[in-house]
Design a protein around this motif. Sequence first.
Motif, PDB file in Angstrom:
ATOM      1  N   LEU A 192       2.271   6.243   8.174  1.00 28.41           N
ATOM      2  CA  LEU A 192       2.012   6.565   6.775  1.00 28.41           C
ATOM      3  C   LEU A 192       1.170   7.828   6.655  1.00 28.41           C
ATOM      4  N   THR A 193       0.198   7.970   7.562  1.00 29.95           N
ATOM      5  CA  THR A 193      -0.653   9.171   7.565  1.00 29.95           C
ATOM      6  C   THR A 193       0.192  10.421   7.766  1.00 29.95           C
TER       7      THR A 193
ATOM      8  N   PHE B 205       0.834  -1.200   0.000  1.00 29.03           N
ATOM      9  CA  PHE B 205       0.000   0.000   0.000  1.00 29.03           C
ATOM     10  C   PHE B 205       0.872   1.254   0.000  1.00 29.03           C
ATOM     11  N   LEU B 206       1.989   1.213   0.726  1.00 30.82           N
ATOM     12  CA  LEU B 206       2.931   2.331   0.728  1.00 30.82           C
ATOM     13  C   LEU B 206       3.476   2.569  -0.677  1.00 30.82           C
TER      14      LEU B 206
ATOM     15  N   LEU C 283       1.129   7.415  -6.262  1.00 27.03           N
ATOM     16  CA  LEU C 283       0.124   8.481  -6.298  1.00 27.03           C
ATOM     17  C   LEU C 283       0.769   9.845  -6.072  1.00 27.03           C
ATOM     18  N   VAL C 284       1.708   9.911  -5.141  1.00 27.53           N
ATOM     19  CA  VAL C 284       2.398  11.170  -4.864  1.00 27.53           C
ATOM     20  C   VAL C 284       3.134  11.656  -6.112  1.00 27.53           C
TER      21      VAL C 284
ATOM     22  N   CYS D  65       0.913   4.323  -2.632  1.00 22.17           N
ATOM     23  CA  CYS D  65       0.827   5.731  -2.235  1.00 22.17           C
ATOM     24  C   CYS D  65       1.977   6.542  -2.820  1.00 22.17           C
ATOM     25  N   GLU D  66       3.160   5.956  -2.863  1.00 23.30           N
ATOM     26  CA  GLU D  66       4.311   6.650  -3.449  1.00 23.30           C
ATOM     27  C   GLU D  66       4.051   6.950  -4.928  1.00 23.30           C
TER      28      GLU D  66
ATOM     29  N   ILE E 129      -6.807  10.191   0.273  1.00 24.88           N
ATOM     30  CA  ILE E 129      -6.840   8.754   0.004  1.00 24.88           C
ATOM     31  C   ILE E 129      -7.711   8.119   1.074  1.00 24.88           C
TER      32      ILE E 129
ATOM     33  N   LEU F  45       2.242  11.170   4.584  1.00 21.55           N
ATOM     34  CA  LEU F  45       1.433  11.736   3.501  1.00 21.55           C
ATOM     35  C   LEU F  45       1.053  13.186   3.775  1.00 21.55           C
TER      36      LEU F  45
ATOM     37  N   LEU G 272      -4.861  10.851   4.594  1.00 20.63           N
ATOM     38  CA  LEU G 272      -5.183   9.420   4.530  1.00 20.63           C
ATOM     39  C   LEU G 272      -6.210   9.110   5.617  1.00 20.63           C
TER      40      LEU G 272
END
Length: 226
Positions: free
Chosen positions: A150-151, A112-113, A119-120, A116-117, A129, A154, A161
């Motif tokens: 992670l929150t 998932f990380l 997406l960034v 997210c990377e 997200i 981000l 998140l």
Amino acid sequence: MVWQTAISTLALWFTYITTVLHLECRNDKTTNDTKKKHLRQKASDYMDRAEQMKKLVQKEKEAGTYHEQIHINNNESGYSYEKVFGPFLEDSVTRIEVEDPYIRTIHQTHNFLRFCELLVKRCPDLQEIMLLTGREEHEPTAQEKRFTQLTESLKKHKIVLTVKYSMTLHDREIRLDNFWVIKIGRGLDFFKAAENKFSIGFCDMSLRPCYETTIDIFHRKSIKRD
């Protein structure tokens, strides 16, 4: 990769664009006038085909009938998140919803990380997200700690998140607010484990063997929200 639809219009469009760029690059390097003319004509032909594919995709999107299916075979590689999701991550995306019951363990959270990377990198205007997943029954505190970290990470990229839990969730689905919907049979967890920490594919996921799974891609004029 096995295409289940009669023709993958979106994939063809990207192939034609890539071919045009390749031909233009070759054209710049050649000094033979006849060859340059031939390459220019080929590039023009491929650009015409790309425009036709683009119009067909747009027509299917507007009608809400676009559907593409990709089948990944067991032990097949070449399916990084960038390859699977990249074509749909446009600058206009501001909100993404992820439903995956198995973002629980460390390696699943790492997947998932990685998502997210991506997406960034690909969605500069992304603001939120939304993740709906299952709760880790044996180590729920550790799972929450990973999401908290992670929150906070981000937030540095101005992305919120939100994590919610469901113990009855089964389907895996990713919804983008540009109306693309991506359903993966195994969710984000379709990579096999690397042989060891120093084997090819440990870092570069495009070299990592995959489990067999099917990816369905739709374009819808509306997506559900909470």
